[in-house]
Write an enzyme that holds these catalytic residues in place. Structure first.
Site, mmCIF file in Angstrom:
data_model
loop_
_atom_site.group_PDB
_atom_site.id
_atom_site.type_symbol
_atom_site.label_atom_id
_atom_site.label_comp_id
_atom_site.label_asym_id
_atom_site.label_seq_id
_atom_site.Cartn_x
_atom_site.Cartn_y
_atom_site.Cartn_z
ATOM 1 N N HIS A 54 0.850 -1.183 0.000
ATOM 2 C CA HIS A 54 0.000 0.000 0.000
ATOM 3 C C HIS A 54 0.892 1.242 0.000
ATOM 4 O O HIS A 54 2.114 1.138 0.156
ATOM 5 C CB HIS A 54 -0.941 0.000 1.226
ATOM 6 C CG HIS A 54 -0.263 0.056 2.549
ATOM 7 N ND1 HIS A 54 -0.145 -1.037 3.389
ATOM 8 C CD2 HIS A 54 0.340 1.071 3.200
ATOM 9 C CE1 HIS A 54 0.489 -0.689 4.490
ATOM 10 N NE2 HIS A 54 0.810 0.590 4.396
HETATM 11 P P1 TYD Z 1 -1.341 -2.569 7.678
HETATM 12 O O1 TYD Z 1 -0.867 -1.175 7.791
HETATM 13 O O2 TYD Z 1 -2.065 -2.954 6.418
HETATM 14 O O3 TYD Z 1 -0.132 -3.569 7.911
HETATM 15 P P2 TYD Z 1 1.186 -3.852 7.016
HETATM 16 O O4 TYD Z 1 1.606 -2.569 6.387
HETATM 17 O O5 TYD Z 1 2.172 -4.390 7.975
HETATM 18 O O6 TYD Z 1 0.819 -4.857 5.976
HETATM 19 O O7 TYD Z 1 -2.264 -2.874 8.930
HETATM 20 C C1 TYD Z 1 -2.767 -4.170 9.226
HETATM 21 C C2 TYD Z 1 -4.033 -4.005 10.051
HETATM 22 O O8 TYD Z 1 -3.750 -3.353 11.281
HETATM 23 C C3 TYD Z 1 -5.107 -3.195 9.355
HETATM 24 O O9 TYD Z 1 -6.353 -3.787 9.634
HETATM 25 C C4 TYD Z 1 -5.059 -1.848 10.023
HETATM 26 C C5 TYD Z 1 -4.531 -2.161 11.412
HETATM 27 N N1 TYD Z 1 -3.692 -1.085 11.969
HETATM 28 C C6 TYD Z 1 -4.177 -0.292 12.995
HETATM 29 O O10 TYD Z 1 -5.321 -0.456 13.464
HETATM 30 N N2 TYD Z 1 -3.370 0.696 13.512
HETATM 31 C C7 TYD Z 1 -2.118 0.917 13.033
HETATM 32 O O11 TYD Z 1 -1.396 1.829 13.532
HETATM 33 C C8 TYD Z 1 -1.634 0.105 11.947
HETATM 34 C C9 TYD Z 1 -0.255 0.308 11.368
HETATM 35 C C10 TYD Z 1 -2.450 -0.883 11.452
#
Ligand code: TYD
Length: 145
Positions: A54
């Site tokens: 993303h």
């Molecule tokens: P995501 O940012 O997509 O993880 P990565 O970049 O490691 O693949 O986040 C995964 C899940 O966690 C998503 O449902 C959103 C949640 N999340 C939060 O609630 N707070 C946060 O600060 C972060 C980074 C993620």
């Protein structure tokens, strides 16, 4: 302190005090390009798992691999760069509107991420084609200004 620059990013080195252990610290804006509003960490990644995939519209982050090693791919819509992150005191700056992909975690890897904003799902672009459209739109808007 910025120690290395690339087209899409820069490595930020934090103070690392070594006596009988390593003590690494950051004092927000003194060491990073933004004030820290959020800290999160990622651990216990399953073998072969992929993360990221993303970009953020506004939020900026610095990613540290405080244990283990990961591969990080950055993409600004025209260029892609690949980094191996493994130094606990060297973070990689992840600017807004940079698509990023994390993979090749070694067992026991722990990532620490410092972010410029609170968590807002609306700030995410999770679709690569949508990301490309947004990057191109911003480029057009910049050249028309
Ligand atoms: P995501 O940012 O997509 O993880 P990565 O970049 O490691 O693949 O986040 C995964 C899940 O966690 C998503 O449902 C959103 C949640 N999340 C939060 O609630 N707070 C946060 O600060 C972060 C980074 C993620």
């Amino acid at each position: 302190m910025i120690i290395k620059k690339s087209k899409l990013s820069k490595f930020i080195k934090l103070p690392n005090i070594f006596d009988e252990a390593n003590l690494v610290f950051t004092e927000g804006k003194r060491h990073l390009p933004f004030s820290i509003k959020r800290v999160y960490y990622i651990l216990n990644m399953k073998k072969g798992s992929l993360r990221g995939f993303h970009a953020h519209k506004k939020c900026q982050q610095v990613i540290f691999c405080i244990q283990g090693r990961i591969k990080l791919v950055l993409d600004n819509g025209s260029n892609r760069e690949e980094f191996i992150i493994k130094q606990p005191d060297q973070g990689i700056f992840l600017d807004k509107m940079i698509w990023h992909e994390m993979s090749d975690f070694v067992k026991g890897t722990i990532l620490l991420v410092l972010a410029s904003d609170y968590y807002k799902e609306k700030d995410y672009i999770r679709d690569y084609q949508k990301f490309l459209r947004q990057v191109r739109k911003e480029l057009r808007d910049d050249t028309n200004e």
